[in-house]
Design a protein around this motif. Structure first.
Motif, mmCIF file in Angstrom:
data_model
loop_
_atom_site.group_PDB
_atom_site.id
_atom_site.type_symbol
_atom_site.label_atom_id
_atom_site.label_comp_id
_atom_site.label_asym_id
_atom_site.label_seq_id
_atom_site.Cartn_x
_atom_site.Cartn_y
_atom_site.Cartn_z
ATOM 1 N N GLU A 109 0.845 -1.189 0.000
ATOM 2 C CA GLU A 109 0.000 0.000 0.000
ATOM 3 C C GLU A 109 0.887 1.249 0.000
ATOM 4 O O GLU A 109 2.071 1.174 0.341
ATOM 5 C CB GLU A 109 -0.920 0.035 1.220
ATOM 6 N N TYR A 110 0.301 2.362 -0.431
ATOM 7 C CA TYR A 110 1.029 3.631 -0.330
ATOM 8 C C TYR A 110 0.204 4.615 0.504
ATOM 9 O O TYR A 110 -1.013 4.531 0.572
ATOM 10 C CB TYR A 110 1.339 4.224 -1.710
ATOM 11 N N ARG A 111 0.897 5.551 1.151
ATOM 12 C CA ARG A 111 0.258 6.640 1.895
ATOM 13 C C ARG A 111 0.945 7.948 1.480
ATOM 14 O O ARG A 111 2.161 8.083 1.623
ATOM 15 C CB ARG A 111 0.399 6.442 3.407
ATOM 16 N N ILE A 112 0.132 8.860 0.968
ATOM 17 C CA ILE A 112 0.665 10.147 0.538
ATOM 18 C C ILE A 112 0.151 11.228 1.476
ATOM 19 O O ILE A 112 -1.058 11.403 1.626
ATOM 20 C CB ILE A 112 0.235 10.488 -0.909
ATOM 21 N N ARG A 113 1.072 11.955 2.092
ATOM 22 C CA ARG A 113 0.699 13.090 2.933
ATOM 23 C C ARG A 113 0.988 14.366 2.137
ATOM 24 O O ARG A 113 2.066 14.522 1.565
ATOM 25 C CB ARG A 113 1.481 13.087 4.248
ATOM 26 N N TYR A 114 -0.022 15.243 2.082
ATOM 27 C CA TYR A 114 0.145 16.476 1.316
ATOM 28 C C TYR A 114 -0.594 17.613 2.007
ATOM 29 O O TYR A 114 -1.448 17.386 2.865
ATOM 30 C CB TYR A 114 -0.383 16.304 -0.109
ATOM 31 N N THR A 115 -0.259 18.856 1.615
ATOM 32 C CA THR A 115 -0.889 20.042 2.180
ATOM 33 C C THR A 115 -1.920 20.588 1.212
ATOM 34 O O THR A 115 -1.600 20.857 0.049
ATOM 35 C CB THR A 115 0.160 21.136 2.469
ATOM 36 N N ASP A 116 -3.143 20.707 1.653
ATOM 37 C CA ASP A 116 -4.199 21.282 0.824
ATOM 38 C C ASP A 116 -3.889 22.771 0.599
ATOM 39 O O ASP A 116 -3.757 23.530 1.565
ATOM 40 C CB ASP A 116 -5.557 21.133 1.513
ATOM 41 N N PRO A 117 -3.748 23.198 -0.685
ATOM 42 C CA PRO A 117 -3.368 24.591 -0.957
ATOM 43 C C PRO A 117 -4.443 25.605 -0.551
ATOM 44 O O PRO A 117 -4.144 26.786 -0.405
ATOM 45 C CB PRO A 117 -3.143 24.608 -2.470
ATOM 46 N N LEU A 118 -5.680 25.155 -0.368
ATOM 47 C CA LEU A 118 -6.752 26.086 0.003
ATOM 48 C C LEU A 118 -6.878 26.216 1.516
ATOM 49 O O LEU A 118 -6.971 27.322 2.066
ATOM 50 C CB LEU A 118 -8.082 25.619 -0.597
ATOM 51 N N THR A 119 -6.898 25.080 2.219
ATOM 52 C CA THR A 119 -7.086 25.111 3.679
ATOM 53 C C THR A 119 -5.766 25.085 4.438
ATOM 54 O O THR A 119 -5.746 25.382 5.643
ATOM 55 C CB THR A 119 -7.917 23.896 4.116
#
Length: 377
Positions: free
Chosen positions: A12-22
């Motif tokens: 499995e993969y897990r991607i952590r990212y920052t929402d550019p709006l919130t």
């Protein structure tokens, strides 16, 4: 950040990212991959195509980089080898014009200027259209992937089709002199050009032909592959459809002569002869006929005949015209040429059909003039 782990026999993969709006941290996960490499590939696709990206990230993506990604991801495994090679040629026309342009900088005005530039450079209408199809598809995918807000290629004005644009073909009274010139220049190429005229095969189809595809007794040829000049490899036919065509007694005689000549060459070249290719049309040592050689031979024959240079593809048109003059129906001709639809055949040879119909009508009127002349009674 992307993390991978194996659980219960799958990856499995897990991607952590920052929402550019919130500006909040979010995570996207998917399981069930058989191998880690499958998980890595899927994660990279999601990261590139689906996850929201900041304006700063998006505006710095060069057009060149996006086109390379588009070709690799959306074209390579989904179109024929021929189409993919044509797309690569289209990109070579695009990139010099938009050298430092990023994906978001491309405007409808710039793109229209590019199309006008191609026209000014003398590119054919079909070449410009194929280039546009590639660019329109790439930018449409970019909008779908939320990399741009609109498709700058959507409202472009392409060169208009020339009314009654005529196809190029060799007049019937020049066919024999044409073949005679080639025969004096190269016997191997004579058989090749003779077959093109007699069968209407595309050049690539003829170059890929092996003796396994030819039935001399039934006088049929199985057309099931094509030679890709750019990559020097074998691929499918243009529309990925196979067909069987019959050939004349005249061509049968020439193919028998060619077969005997190749057997003599095999004895002469011994182990240097490329028997494994089993090509019908080849060089003396059994290799593929070079593209430059056939091109130069065609040009030489036109010069000797004192006519405008014709492309080798014009011999396919010549074959079609001969059939139409002999009364062959459009449907039969479509199947023989391997066109994807009857509409294609009818559109390409509409001018020829109109000319033949006019000639036929004139002959009809001449032969029935007395029959319908009421005033002469």
């Amino acid at each position: 950040m992307i993390k991978y782990r194996k659980r219960y026999g799958t990856w499995e993969y897990r991607i952590r990212y920052t929402d550019p709006l919130t500006h909040k941290q979010r995570e996207k996960t998917q399981r069930g991959f058989r191998t880690k490499q499958e998980a890595i590939s899927a994660a990279h696709r999601v990261e590139l195509e689906q996850l929201p990206r900041s304006d700063e990230e998006m505006k710095d993506l060069p057009l060149k980089q996006w086109l390379q990604h588009y070709m690799k991801t959306y074209r390579k495994k989904h179109v024929s080898i021929n189409t993919y090679a044509a797309d690569e040629d289209a990109i070579k026309r695009v990139l010099p014009f938009f050298q430092d342009v990023t994906l978001r900088q491309l405007t409808p005005e710039q793109y229209q200027q590019f199309i006008n530039y191609l026209q000014d450079q003398g590119y054919s209408r079909s070449t410009i259209r194929n280039t546009h199809i590639l660019m329109h598809g790439a930018m449409k995918q970019a909008t779908h992937n939320r990399r741009v807000s609109h498709n700058p290629c959507a409202e472009v004005r392409l060169p208009k089709k020339v009314p009654n644009e005529k196809i190029q073909y060799l007049p019937s009274d020049m066919i024999a002199p044409f073949l005679q010139i080639i025969k004096r220049r190269s016997l191997e190429q004579y058989f090749f050009f003779k077959a093109l005229l007699e069968t209407g095969m595309r050049k690539g189809e003829a170059l890929a032909l092996t003796w396994d595809d030819v039935d001399l007794n039934k006088q049929t040829i199985q057309i099931n592959k094509s030679f890709i000049v750019r990559t020097k490899s074998i691929g499918p036919t243009k529309n990925r459809k196979n067909r069987t065509i019959r050939f004349s007694d005249s061509l049968k005689k020439e193919l028998l002569n060619l077969y005997n000549m190749q057997n003599q060459n095999k004895l002469l070249y011994d182990e240097l002869y490329l028997t494994e290719l089993n090509l019908v049309f080849s060089t003396k040592d059994g290799n593929y006929l070079p593209n430059s050689t056939t091109f130069n031979t065609m040009r030489h024959a036109c010069e000797q005949l004192e006519i405008e240079p014709l492309p080798i593809h014009s011999l396919r048109h010549t074959h079609a015209v001969l059939h139409l003059e002999a009364g062959t129906s459009m449907k039969v001709l479509q199947e023989r040429l391997g066109h994807g639809s009857l509409e294609i055949t009818s559109n390409v040879y509409a001018h020829v059909s109109e000319t033949l119909e006019k000639d036929s009508m004139e002959k009809y009127e001449a032969s029935t003039k007395r029959i319908f002349d009421v005033d002469s009674l």
